[in-house]
Design a protein around this motif. Structure first.
Motif, mmCIF file in Angstrom:
data_model
loop_
_atom_site.group_PDB
_atom_site.id
_atom_site.type_symbol
_atom_site.label_atom_id
_atom_site.label_comp_id
_atom_site.label_asym_id
_atom_site.label_seq_id
_atom_site.Cartn_x
_atom_site.Cartn_y
_atom_site.Cartn_z
ATOM 1 N N MET A 1 -135.484 -43.752 71.086
ATOM 2 C CA MET A 1 -133.934 -44.114 70.213
ATOM 3 C C MET A 1 -133.771 -44.399 68.926
ATOM 4 N N GLN A 2 -135.338 -44.136 68.138
ATOM 5 C CA GLN A 2 -134.600 -43.908 66.488
ATOM 6 C C GLN A 2 -133.770 -42.329 66.064
ATOM 7 N N HIS A 3 -133.933 -41.737 66.941
ATOM 8 C CA HIS A 3 -132.878 -40.561 66.483
ATOM 9 C C HIS A 3 -131.482 -40.967 66.880
ATOM 10 N N VAL A 4 -131.631 -41.708 67.412
ATOM 11 C CA VAL A 4 -130.364 -41.917 68.596
ATOM 12 C C VAL A 4 -129.158 -42.872 67.082
ATOM 13 N N PHE A 5 -130.023 -43.262 66.574
ATOM 14 C CA PHE A 5 -129.510 -44.741 66.109
ATOM 15 C C PHE A 5 -129.222 -44.451 64.567
ATOM 16 N N VAL A 6 -129.964 -43.449 64.442
ATOM 17 C CA VAL A 6 -130.016 -43.110 62.783
ATOM 18 C C VAL A 6 -128.539 -41.540 62.864
ATOM 19 N N ASN A 7 -128.651 -40.975 64.425
ATOM 20 C CA ASN A 7 -127.484 -40.241 63.837
ATOM 21 C C ASN A 7 -125.738 -41.367 64.402
ATOM 22 N N LEU A 8 -125.918 -41.903 64.911
ATOM 23 C CA LEU A 8 -124.747 -42.982 65.096
ATOM 24 C C LEU A 8 -124.707 -44.047 63.644
ATOM 25 N N ILE A 9 -125.741 -44.062 62.811
ATOM 26 C CA ILE A 9 -125.258 -44.361 61.672
ATOM 27 C C ILE A 9 -125.203 -43.056 60.706
ATOM 28 N N SER A 10 -125.425 -42.032 60.901
ATOM 29 C CA SER A 10 -125.179 -41.365 59.820
ATOM 30 C C SER A 10 -123.427 -40.935 60.132
ATOM 31 N N ASN A 11 -123.551 -41.026 60.737
ATOM 32 C CA ASN A 11 -122.041 -40.239 61.515
ATOM 33 C C ASN A 11 -121.579 -40.916 60.766
ATOM 34 N N ALA A 12 -121.363 -42.487 61.181
ATOM 35 C CA ALA A 12 -120.497 -43.701 60.526
ATOM 36 C C ALA A 12 -120.368 -43.808 58.860
ATOM 37 N N LEU A 13 -121.753 -43.229 58.352
ATOM 38 C CA LEU A 13 -121.450 -43.354 56.691
ATOM 39 C C LEU A 13 -120.982 -42.257 56.272
#
Length: 56
Positions: A1-13
């Motif tokens: 799940m950590q990987h999913v959140f990192v990807n979503l937040i990185s994409n937003a940034l």
């Protein structure tokens, strides 16, 4: 799940040079609902990113 959140937040940034990014988590019944919203340029990315987990 950590990987999913990192990807979503990185994409937003990556796509929000100016504006805001909102990361929110809330309890809904027996689930945790997580939301990442940004004011970056629009791209087609809506959908249930957890469908593979909920289908099991």
């Amino acid at each position: 799940m950590q990987h999913v959140f990192v990807n979503l937040i990185s994409n937003a940034l990556k796509h929000t040079k100016n504006g805001t990014i909102l990361v929110k988590a809330e309890k809904e019944d027996n689930f945790i609902k997580a939301t990442v919203k940004d004011t970056g340029r629009e791209r087609s990315r809506q959908g249930n990113v957890f469908y593979i987990y909920t289908a099991c």
